[in-house]
Design a protein around this motif. Sequence first.
Motif, short mmCIF file in Angstrom:
data_model
loop_
_atom_site.label_atom_id
_atom_site.label_comp_id
_atom_site.label_asym_id
_atom_site.label_seq_id
_atom_site.Cartn_x
_atom_site.Cartn_y
_atom_site.Cartn_z
N THR A 1 16.35 -12.55 9.47
CA THR A 1 17.40 -12.86 10.42
C THR A 1 17.84 -11.57 11.11
O THR A 1 17.56 -10.47 10.64
CB THR A 1 18.59 -13.51 9.72
N PHE A 2 18.53 -11.73 12.23
CA PHE A 2 18.86 -10.57 13.04
C PHE A 2 19.70 -9.55 12.27
O PHE A 2 19.36 -8.36 12.24
CB PHE A 2 19.61 -11.02 14.30
N THR A 3 20.77 -9.98 11.64
CA THR A 3 21.62 -9.03 10.91
C THR A 3 20.84 -8.34 9.81
O THR A 3 20.94 -7.11 9.65
CB THR A 3 22.85 -9.75 10.31
N ASP A 4 20.07 -9.10 9.05
CA ASP A 4 19.29 -8.50 7.96
C ASP A 4 18.27 -7.51 8.50
O ASP A 4 18.07 -6.43 7.92
CB ASP A 4 18.59 -9.59 7.15
N ALA A 5 17.60 -7.86 9.59
CA ALA A 5 16.58 -6.97 10.14
C ALA A 5 17.19 -5.67 10.63
O ALA A 5 16.64 -4.59 10.40
CB ALA A 5 15.84 -7.68 11.27
N VAL A 6 18.33 -5.76 11.32
CA VAL A 6 18.97 -4.56 11.85
C VAL A 6 19.37 -3.60 10.74
O VAL A 6 19.26 -2.38 10.87
CB VAL A 6 20.18 -4.95 12.72
N HIS A 7 19.79 -4.15 9.62
CA HIS A 7 20.31 -3.30 8.54
C HIS A 7 19.30 -3.02 7.43
O HIS A 7 19.59 -2.25 6.52
CB HIS A 7 21.58 -3.93 7.95
N SER A 8 18.11 -3.62 7.51
CA SER A 8 17.16 -3.44 6.41
C SER A 8 16.38 -2.13 6.49
O SER A 8 16.00 -1.56 5.47
CB SER A 8 16.16 -4.60 6.38
N GLY A 9 16.09 -1.68 7.72
CA GLY A 9 15.27 -0.49 7.87
C GLY A 9 13.79 -0.73 7.62
O GLY A 9 13.00 0.22 7.61
N ASP A 10 13.40 -1.98 7.42
CA ASP A 10 12.00 -2.31 7.16
C ASP A 10 11.25 -2.37 8.50
O ASP A 10 11.52 -3.23 9.34
CB ASP A 10 11.90 -3.66 6.45
N ARG A 11 10.30 -1.49 8.70
CA ARG A 11 9.61 -1.39 9.98
C ARG A 11 8.57 -2.48 10.19
O ARG A 11 8.07 -2.64 11.30
CB ARG A 11 8.97 -0.01 10.12
N LYS A 12 8.23 -3.23 9.18
CA LYS A 12 7.24 -4.30 9.37
C LYS A 12 7.94 -5.66 9.36
O LYS A 12 7.44 -6.62 8.81
CB LYS A 12 6.17 -4.23 8.29
N THR A 13 9.08 -5.70 10.03
CA THR A 13 9.88 -6.90 10.12
C THR A 13 9.99 -7.34 11.57
O THR A 13 10.12 -6.51 12.47
CB THR A 13 11.30 -6.66 9.55
N VAL A 14 9.96 -8.65 11.80
CA VAL A 14 10.25 -9.21 13.11
C VAL A 14 11.47 -10.11 12.99
O VAL A 14 11.58 -10.89 12.04
CB VAL A 14 9.05 -10.00 13.67
N CYS A 15 12.41 -9.95 13.91
CA CYS A 15 13.48 -10.95 14.01
C CYS A 15 13.26 -11.71 15.31
O CYS A 15 13.07 -11.12 16.37
CB CYS A 15 14.87 -10.32 13.93
N ILE A 16 13.24 -13.03 15.19
CA ILE A 16 12.94 -13.93 16.30
C ILE A 16 14.25 -14.60 16.69
O ILE A 16 14.79 -15.40 15.92
CB ILE A 16 11.89 -14.97 15.89
N THR A 17 14.77 -14.24 17.84
CA THR A 17 16.08 -14.73 18.24
C THR A 17 15.98 -15.67 19.44
O THR A 17 15.07 -15.54 20.27
CB THR A 17 17.05 -13.58 18.57
#
Length: 248
Positions: A42-58
Motif C-alpha cells: 500500500t502507498f503508506t507502507d511503501a513510502v515508509h518501508s524503504g524497500d526498493r523492490k516494491t511497487v505501490c499501485i494507486t
Amino acid sequence: MRMLSLCYHAVSKRWSAPLSVTPEALESQLSLIRARGYRSATFTDAVHSGDRKTVCITFDDAFRSVHELAFPILHKLGFTGTVFVPTGFAGSEEPLAWPGIDNWRNGPFEDELMPMSLEEMRRLLDAGWELGSHTVTHPRLTALPDAMLAQELGDSKRDCEALFGVECTSLAYPYGDHDARVIAATERAGYRAAGTLPGPLHPATALRWPRVGIYHSDDTLRFRVKVSPVVAAIRGAAPVRRLEAAVR
C-alpha cells in the motif's frame, strides 16, 4: 532497483478518456512489473518501508471501474492497491464532477464517472487495499485560503476514518497540485504520506512522494520508458508532464 509508485485513475473497455486505461493494458503493464520481481505494498507502507523492490499501485478518484475491473486484475497478479477517495462523493449515485472530467457528463460515457459504493470500497479494504484521502471536493489546494485548505484536508481524513473504521494516513493531492504551504497543512492534518504527480524536480519526501502517472496513450513502449529506472528516477520528461497536467 528503486521503489516504484504508479498512479492510475479509471479503467474501461470503451472509454477513451486520457485518464482511463483498458483492462488489457492494465494487466499487461502490471504483469511486466511482476515479471521484474516487484512486490506490491500500500502507498503508506511503501513510502515508509524503504524497500526498493516494491511497487505501490494507486488509483485516484475512486471510480467504480476500479472495483469492477482493476480489483480482479490485481488480485489475479497477487497485488494490492491504494484508492484515494474524494470523500464528498463517496458512496454517491451521482457522477463525479470537477474541472477536467465535467465534459464527460450528460453524454454516452457519463456512467464511467460513477464512484464506488461504500460496500465496494470496504471490500477492497478487506482484501488488503488502502483507502486514502483525495480531499473532500477535489479542488486545487494551492488556490484555497488557509481555512478552506485545512477543512479539505482535515474533513476528508475524518470522513475516511468514520466511513471505514481505520486510520487514514495517506493523501493524493488533486491534480498533483501542492506547494510548501499545502505540504505544511498536510502534516498538521496528520497524514503520514502524500502523493504527487510529475512536476518540477524535487527530492522525494513522505509528504511529497512522486508517482508515475499512467494514461490511455501509454502503449507498451511508452509504459516501459516511464517505469525504467532512469526515467522513474527523474519522474518523466517535460512532454510527459504536459500531458499529465492536461488530464489529471
